[in-house]
Design an enzyme around this catalytic site. Sequence first.
Site, PDB file in Angstrom:
ATOM      1  N   SER A   1     -41.166  31.044-142.261  1.00 35.84           N
ATOM      2  CA  SER A   1     -40.732  30.482-141.294  1.00 35.84           C
ATOM      3  C   SER A   1     -41.365  29.047-140.828  1.00 35.84           C
ATOM      4  CB  SER A   1     -40.960  31.410-140.063  1.00 35.84           C
ATOM      5  OG  SER A   1     -42.167  31.885-140.012  1.00 35.84           O
ATOM      6  N   LEU A   2     -41.143  28.614-139.802  1.00 38.02           N
ATOM      7  CA  LEU A   2     -41.521  27.186-139.447  1.00 38.02           C
ATOM      8  C   LEU A   2     -42.483  27.288-138.219  1.00 38.02           C
ATOM      9  CD1 LEU A   2     -38.274  24.929-140.215  1.00 38.02           C
ATOM     10  CD2 LEU A   2     -40.373  25.256-141.757  1.00 38.02           C
TER      11      LEU A   2
ATOM     12  N   LYS B   1     -31.208  22.337-136.311  1.00 37.79           N
ATOM     13  CA  LYS B   1     -31.615  23.705-136.623  1.00 37.79           C
ATOM     14  C   LYS B   1     -30.630  24.565-136.148  1.00 37.79           C
ATOM     15  CE  LYS B   1     -35.648  26.441-135.774  1.00 37.79           C
ATOM     16  NZ  LYS B   1     -34.976  27.913-135.592  1.00 37.79           N
TER      17      LYS B   1
ATOM     18  N   GLU C   1     -28.064  29.683-143.177  1.00 32.01           N
ATOM     19  CA  GLU C   1     -28.044  30.260-141.916  1.00 32.01           C
ATOM     20  C   GLU C   1     -26.456  30.819-141.794  1.00 32.01           C
ATOM     21  OE1 GLU C   1     -30.812  30.156-140.456  1.00 32.01           O
ATOM     22  OE2 GLU C   1     -30.636  30.493-138.507  1.00 32.01           O
TER      23      GLU C   1
ATOM     24  N   LYS D   1     -38.075  22.183-131.302  1.00 33.05           N
ATOM     25  CA  LYS D   1     -37.410  22.996-130.381  1.00 33.05           C
ATOM     26  C   LYS D   1     -37.170  22.000-129.245  1.00 33.05           C
ATOM     27  CE  LYS D   1     -37.285  27.419-131.836  1.00 33.05           C
ATOM     28  NZ  LYS D   1     -37.859  28.178-131.208  1.00 33.05           N
TER      29      LYS D   1
HETATM   30  S1  IVH Z   1     -35.177  24.717-143.653  1.00 32.02           S
HETATM   31  C1  IVH Z   1     -39.467  26.732-145.583  1.00 32.02           C
HETATM   32  N1  IVH Z   1     -33.290  24.033-142.159  1.00 32.02           N
HETATM   33  O1  IVH Z   1     -35.077  28.340-138.816  1.00 32.02           O
HETATM   34  C2  IVH Z   1     -38.228  26.883-144.702  1.00 32.02           C
HETATM   35  N2  IVH Z   1     -34.103  25.806-141.670  1.00 32.02           N
HETATM   36  O2  IVH Z   1     -37.634  28.613-137.231  1.00 32.02           O
HETATM   37  C3  IVH Z   1     -37.160  25.877-144.586  1.00 32.02           C
HETATM   38  N3  IVH Z   1     -33.232  27.409-139.886  1.00 32.02           N
HETATM   39  O3  IVH Z   1     -36.921  29.821-141.315  1.00 32.02           O
HETATM   40  C4  IVH Z   1     -36.077  26.151-143.682  1.00 32.02           C
HETATM   41  N4  IVH Z   1     -31.908  25.774-139.377  1.00 32.02           N
HETATM   42  O4  IVH Z   1     -34.324  30.255-141.169  1.00 32.02           O
HETATM   43  C5  IVH Z   1     -34.137  24.828-142.544  1.00 32.02           C
HETATM   44  N5  IVH Z   1     -31.268  23.258-141.028  1.00 32.02           N
HETATM   45  C6  IVH Z   1     -32.259  23.928-141.131  1.00 32.02           C
HETATM   46  C7  IVH Z   1     -32.478  25.232-140.386  1.00 32.02           C
HETATM   47  C8  IVH Z   1     -33.494  26.297-140.696  1.00 32.02           C
HETATM   48  C9  IVH Z   1     -32.272  26.962-138.951  1.00 32.02           C
HETATM   49  C10 IVH Z   1     -33.918  28.458-139.767  1.00 32.02           C
HETATM   50  C11 IVH Z   1     -34.699  28.895-140.873  1.00 32.02           C
HETATM   51  C12 IVH Z   1     -36.279  28.930-140.818  1.00 32.02           C
HETATM   52  C13 IVH Z   1     -36.238  28.794-139.284  1.00 32.02           C
HETATM   53  C14 IVH Z   1     -37.333  28.380-138.832  1.00 32.02           C
END
Ligand code: IVH
Length: 659
Positions: free
Chosen positions: A83-84, A117, A172, A308
């Site tokens: 996750s981030l 996101k 997603e 966010k």
């Molecule tokens: S890149 C190393 N791009 O949000 C993980 N994630 O809160 C790189 N998410 O774990 C993920 N939109 O499940 C990426 N445009 C986007 C995203 C995205 C939603 C999700 C993803 C991530 C989580 C983090």
Amino acid sequence: MTKAEARQRVGKLREIINDYRYRYHVLNESTMSEAAADSLKHELSQLEEQYPELITPDSPTQRVAGEPLDAFEKAQHSTRMLSLNDVFSMEEVEAWLERITKLDSRVAEAELFIDIKFDGLACALRYENGQLVQALTRGDGTTGEVVTLNARTIESIPISIPASETVEVRGEIVMHTDDFENLNKQRREAGEPEFKNPRNLAAGTMRQLDPKLVAARPLTFYGYELISDDTLANDEQYKRMRQLGFRTSPAAQKLAKNDIEAFLEMWEKKRAELPFNTDGAVIKLNDRSLMNDLGVVGKAPRGAAAFKYPAEEATTVVKDIVISLGRTGAATPVAVFDPVHVAGTTVQHASLHNADEIDRKDIRIGDTVVIHKAGDIIPQVVRVLPELRPDDSKRFYYETALKRQYPDLEFERPEGEAVYRVKGGSSQMLKRGLQHYASKGALDIDGMGQKNVEALVDAGLVGDFADIYTLTTDQIEGLERFAEVSARKLVDAIAAKKNPPLNRFIYGLGIRHVGEQTAIDLANTYKKLDNLGTASYQDLKDVDGIGEIVAESILAWFTEDDNQTLLSKFRQLGVWPQDVKSIGGPLVGKSFVITGSLESMSRDEAAEKIRALGGTFQTSVAKGTTYLVMGTKAGQSKADKARKLGTEVIDEREFQGLL
Ligand code: IVH
């Protein structure tokens, strides 16, 4: 909060958060917005920080997300699904970049990759020999639920791709907002309960055991990560995903550090134009190998962050309910909160509109409430969380409060209206207010006695205090009571008082229960009008000599929209009180009573001088009074009392010396 109170509150918070989590994650139901739940979690962790002995292993603060459902088969992810870490402002973005630049100097020159996101459900799609062989939900990041059959019903997920090597696409699953609205429309027409939001519906749908049901619900997949043998940069990953037949977001782009802010601002404004919901942006180093080299802390890679957007809902506690008086004399109940951050600003109060609304929502003083605010829109109390109601919560009685807060005003309730109004309405209020504003102790404007004020208001020349500064001699001359000279005099007298001392201005605003001395105390404490306007209930009560009623009254005044409009009008016209510069003054802590008359100045002038030097002017000798000034023709009774109480008795010359 005492420890005993904290223990009780912590217990209740855990109960309500656990219930929320269970319903959300296991039953796919939602009892409140995620933002409101986050707000409660934040309160819980703050209490636990204050009283670490209250932390228990089963506290919601002590656990990690993701309870896989029992009904689906489970499988291991090929690599952990990370996750981030969240960031909430540009400062935090910069701090993050600075941190990782220190770890690896290549970051200084590195390009970034940014995307919207998605607010949906993460899913990993695995292809072998060009065929979709497995779809996995995130689960706990290591193990996910196998939802391959459900994924196969989603049209934007290719069943086969033009690649012979093993490829994994992560992304997603969302429901587009127009699809969501169509579905809800059909349900409304069929008399079925509506779905809460697209994300829950997408998540709930993917966890249906019957793929036919999934097929009937329009879902869309967007890719954001490609797991393959070669380490492609993020922009190349996106390009490759598109070649393989996947959708990617229309917002994604490579960019330089300096362009991040503009991207975030643009999409915050334009996000409603996107076909799906977003709650922020994902910022990554474009260079994937640099990202890998930076490694992972906890569950999140160092080389990426999730920005966010400010949450539009939060929870807070109702400290009090006060009644504010608008320009029209409408008496509106207003909730006063523990300050809370919602949608980018601090919220301290919200209108409760009227007594019926308070009853309907059953809002009590002491209650924890959910507040909603979107961007510039006025904050609203959405609902009470009754589970968190303390035993000593207080009901609010509108009429009683009205009498307590405004004992000297008469109110009436016009037919068909929900709130009381001051008798005589707006013109009566304005006339009284203006006379007070111009009076000796306030702005001290000559020529604004009762008759003249009435003439100006009745002629429609003045609709609020600020309007007097726009009056012209021509306008005034037209009125019966004025001639050319007196009109000019009045205009000049008004113009001379554009930048009054802060205490006089505060007094002049006519805030209930704020007399001359209180205005001085407030001016000396807050120094600037803006500081007073943003002071919290607790701040105000902490000022010496200010109790609940006065604090309520000040808050009520500043919470009133009409008064805020008045203040901005003043500001535009260049009418603004001077800041208090001198901190204190030589007479701080000294109090004076004057008896008899003084030769060198009037009592009012003397009082003003005392106050300007930080002293207090009193009308009668009391315990603690420092000086009694004996003027001419002074009676003896005050002097006797002064001697008894140990107050120093001085004459006018000695007084002059002190000044
Ligand atoms: S890149 C190393 N791009 O949000 C993980 N994630 O809160 C790189 N998410 O774990 C993920 N939109 O499940 C990426 N445009 C986007 C995203 C995205 C939603 C999700 C993803 C991530 C989580 C983090």
